[in-house]
Design an enzyme around this catalytic site. Structure first.
Site, PDB file in Angstrom:
ATOM      1  N   GLU A  46       0.828  -1.209   0.000  1.00 35.45           N
ATOM      2  CA  GLU A  46       0.000   0.000   0.000  1.00 35.45           C
ATOM      3  C   GLU A  46       0.859   1.255   0.000  1.00 35.45           C
ATOM      4  O   GLU A  46       0.576   2.221  -0.723  1.00 35.45           O
ATOM      5  CB  GLU A  46      -0.922   0.010   1.229  1.00 35.45           C
ATOM      6  CG  GLU A  46      -1.883  -1.156   1.313  1.00 35.45           C
ATOM      7  CD  GLU A  46      -1.332  -2.285   2.182  1.00 35.45           C
ATOM      8  OE1 GLU A  46      -0.163  -2.676   1.984  1.00 35.45           O
ATOM      9  OE2 GLU A  46      -2.071  -2.770   3.054  1.00 35.45           O
ATOM     10  N   CYS A  78      -0.520   0.904   7.581  1.00 31.67           N
ATOM     11  CA  CYS A  78      -0.972   1.183   6.220  1.00 31.67           C
ATOM     12  C   CYS A  78      -2.387   1.757   6.208  1.00 31.67           C
ATOM     13  O   CYS A  78      -2.732   2.549   5.326  1.00 31.67           O
ATOM     14  CB  CYS A  78      -0.922  -0.091   5.379  1.00 31.67           C
ATOM     15  SG  CYS A  78       0.763  -0.668   5.050  1.00 31.67           S
ATOM     16  N   ALA A 158      17.984 -49.125  -7.938  1.00 33.96           N
ATOM     17  CA  ALA A 158      18.334 -49.843  -6.715  1.00 33.96           C
ATOM     18  C   ALA A 158      19.703 -49.429  -6.195  1.00 33.96           C
ATOM     19  O   ALA A 158      19.954 -49.436  -4.980  1.00 33.96           O
ATOM     20  CB  ALA A 158      18.300 -51.350  -6.972  1.00 33.96           C
ATOM     21  N   SER A 162      20.093 -41.388  -9.700  1.00 35.41           N
ATOM     22  CA  SER A 162      18.868 -40.611  -9.848  1.00 35.41           C
ATOM     23  C   SER A 162      19.003 -39.399 -10.759  1.00 35.41           C
ATOM     24  O   SER A 162      18.022 -38.696 -10.997  1.00 35.41           O
ATOM     25  CB  SER A 162      18.390 -40.136  -8.473  1.00 35.41           C
ATOM     26  OG  SER A 162      19.356 -39.294  -7.861  1.00 35.41           O
ATOM     27  N   TRP A 164      19.620 -37.822 -14.472  1.00 30.61           N
ATOM     28  CA  TRP A 164      18.464 -37.016 -14.104  1.00 30.61           C
ATOM     29  C   TRP A 164      17.212 -37.787 -14.478  1.00 30.61           C
ATOM     30  O   TRP A 164      17.157 -38.341 -15.572  1.00 30.61           O
ATOM     31  CB  TRP A 164      18.473 -35.680 -14.823  1.00 30.61           C
ATOM     32  CG  TRP A 164      19.605 -34.804 -14.458  1.00 30.61           C
ATOM     33  CD1 TRP A 164      20.776 -34.629 -15.144  1.00 30.61           C
ATOM     34  CD2 TRP A 164      19.680 -33.963 -13.304  1.00 30.61           C
ATOM     35  NE1 TRP A 164      21.569 -33.717 -14.500  1.00 30.61           N
ATOM     36  CE2 TRP A 164      20.917 -33.292 -13.365  1.00 30.61           C
ATOM     37  CE3 TRP A 164      18.832 -33.699 -12.229  1.00 30.61           C
ATOM     38  CZ2 TRP A 164      21.324 -32.372 -12.395  1.00 30.61           C
ATOM     39  CZ3 TRP A 164      19.227 -32.795 -11.277  1.00 30.61           C
ATOM     40  CH2 TRP A 164      20.457 -32.145 -11.359  1.00 30.61           C
ATOM     41  N   THR A 190      19.288 -37.402   1.366  1.00 33.97           N
ATOM     42  CA  THR A 190      19.453 -36.695   0.091  1.00 33.97           C
ATOM     43  C   THR A 190      20.741 -35.881   0.092  1.00 33.97           C
ATOM     44  O   THR A 190      21.467 -35.828  -0.910  1.00 33.97           O
ATOM     45  CB  THR A 190      18.247 -35.781  -0.165  1.00 33.97           C
ATOM     46  OG1 THR A 190      17.075 -36.584  -0.309  1.00 33.97           O
ATOM     47  CG2 THR A 190      18.438 -34.950  -1.419  1.00 33.97           C
ATOM     48  N   ARG A 201      19.424 -21.342  -9.920  1.00 35.38           N
ATOM     49  CA  ARG A 201      20.393 -21.087 -10.980  1.00 35.38           C
ATOM     50  C   ARG A 201      19.686 -20.780 -12.303  1.00 35.38           C
ATOM     51  O   ARG A 201      18.587 -21.265 -12.553  1.00 35.38           O
ATOM     52  CB  ARG A 201      21.324 -22.297 -11.163  1.00 35.38           C
ATOM     53  CG  ARG A 201      22.122 -22.625  -9.911  1.00 35.38           C
ATOM     54  CD  ARG A 201      23.100 -23.765 -10.130  1.00 35.38           C
ATOM     55  NE  ARG A 201      22.469 -25.052 -10.347  1.00 35.38           N
ATOM     56  CZ  ARG A 201      21.983 -25.837  -9.371  1.00 35.38           C
ATOM     57  NH1 ARG A 201      22.051 -25.447  -8.102  1.00 35.38           N
ATOM     58  NH2 ARG A 201      21.437 -27.008  -9.653  1.00 35.38           N
ATOM     59  N   GLU A 289      12.467 -30.927  -1.113  1.00 30.28           N
ATOM     60  CA  GLU A 289      12.902 -31.711  -2.266  1.00 30.28           C
ATOM     61  C   GLU A 289      13.391 -33.110  -1.890  1.00 30.28           C
ATOM     62  O   GLU A 289      14.190 -33.708  -2.604  1.00 30.28           O
ATOM     63  CB  GLU A 289      13.987 -30.948  -3.023  1.00 30.28           C
ATOM     64  CG  GLU A 289      13.488 -29.638  -3.609  1.00 30.28           C
ATOM     65  CD  GLU A 289      14.393 -29.085  -4.678  1.00 30.28           C
ATOM     66  OE1 GLU A 289      14.792 -29.838  -5.584  1.00 30.28           O
ATOM     67  OE2 GLU A 289      14.710 -27.889  -4.602  1.00 30.28           O
TER      68      GLU A 289
END
Length: 359
Positions: A46, A78, A158, A162, A164, A190, A201, A289
């Site tokens: 505002e 405001c 297995a 991963s 891509w 991970t 990026r 993620e």
């Protein structure tokens, strides 16, 4: 209001712990001012719009995505600024659940003779401001869980390979999603397997989200890419209150990472407590993620608010690693339900956006 919401979207991930509020000032048929919460100054949308409009704000209608504030924080109220500028009407999408506001801003406007309407664009505003709303109502940020899987729901072979699963177009979308969240979160598994930087990026921005790793024992390789890139953006570590190695804590603290002790539940961090710890630091939106254990922990605790799944056109088979770990469900009725919001192709992959079903 659609333009105000478009403005509000620009501040997502940049203005926490404040909400990203968009404001459009209209006089007759002419837009005389636009604004969104300013990341550098903290000025609310505002105030930014009023500054742009100047004297043309007198008699105008303000379309704003959240109730104008009524309290002194980093900036004056405001609601007072709108009254002083002579705005004749305010259309707000949502009432502010912040106890310091909670209708007081609208009451102040009405008392000053300003016409007030509430609820226009409420659904879209609620989705856009879900992080701030969650922090005010639940004391934790909103959580978006992202999964990138084969079409049989696997995230790795297995052996753990991963990269891509999805193509470059999907990965670019992921970077845009990181950019619109306050923090990016991964689990220790991970962090060990992928050694990620978790930075945004190739999006034309220097701003980076807070990069968060949840690791009960803080048993991460050292050095690693997060530590090596700490100058690019903040790194926070969630760890067990009594489980982290003192030497590991010292390593992270020495380079400037923030370490946050969290209660443990069973053999894992209590993710509800972990999210509250992030909320206490002002984080409103978290983009998770992975991996599979983290996803299962958040889903089992009912802590996932939005689910974004990228599906690639191949299968790993039963020996592949599942996208979601064991959740201990014994009945179909125990599974939390999500409603499909959007499905679209992203390069060679498919993206689905799901939203937690309202109680």
């Amino acid at each position: 209001m659609a333009q105000a919401l478009s403005l509000g979207a620009r501040g997502l991930g940049r203005v926490w712990p404040r909400p990203s509020v968009g404001c459009v000032l209209v006089r007759g048929t002419r837009i005389v001012g636009r604004g969104v919460t300013d990341a550098a100054t903290g000025d609310h949308g505002e105030v930014v719009a009023l500054r742009q409009a100047g004297a043309l704000a007198r008699g105008a209608t303000a379309y704003v995505t959240l109730e104008p504030c009524s309290h002194h924080g980093r900036t004056p109220p405001c609601a007072d600024a709108l009254v002083t500028a002579g705005v004749a009407r305010v259309v707000a999408a949502l009432e502010d659940p912040n106890p310091a506001v909670s209708g007081a801003g609208l009451s102040r406007l009405r008392a000053a003779g300003v016409e007030v309407s509430v609820g226009v664009g409420a659904g879209a505003a609620r989705r856009q401001l879900n992080g701030f709303l969650h922090l005010m109502k639940l004391g934790r940020p909103a959580v978006t869980l992202k999964l990138a899987t084969s079409f049989d729901g696997r995230i790795a072979t297995a052996s753990g390979e991963s990269r891509w699963i999805t193509g470059p177009a999907a990965r670019r979308v992921v970077h845009s999603l990181r950019m619109r969240h306050d923090a990016v979160l991964v689990g220790a598994g991970t962090a060990r397997a992928d050694n990620p930087t978790l930075t945004v990026r190739d999006m034309g921005t220097t701003h980076q989200p807070v990069r968060v790793v949840a690791s009960r024992r803080l048993n991460l390789p050292w050095p690693n890419r997060l530590a090596d890139t700490i100058q690019d953006g903040p790194v926070w570590i969630l760890h067990g209150q009594d489980d982290a190695k003192p030497s590991a804590l010292e390593n992270w603290q020495r380079i400037g990472a923030k370490t946050l002790p969290v209660a443990v539940e069973g053999q894992q961090l209590d993710m509800g407590a972990a999210l509250r710890a992030l909320g206490n630091e002002g984080i409103t939106r978290v983009f998770c993620e992975g991996g599979g254990a983290m996803a299962a922990s958040l889903l089992a605790a009912g802590l996932v608010d939005d689910l974004i799944v990228f599906t690639a056109g191949f299968a790993f088979g039963a020996e592949g690693q599942p996208a979601i770990g064991a959740m201990g469900l014994s009945a179909l009725s125990d599974a939390e339900r999500f409603d499909l919001v959007e499905t679209r192709g992203v390069g060679a992959d498919v993206m689905q956006y799901w939203e937690k079903r309202a109680d």
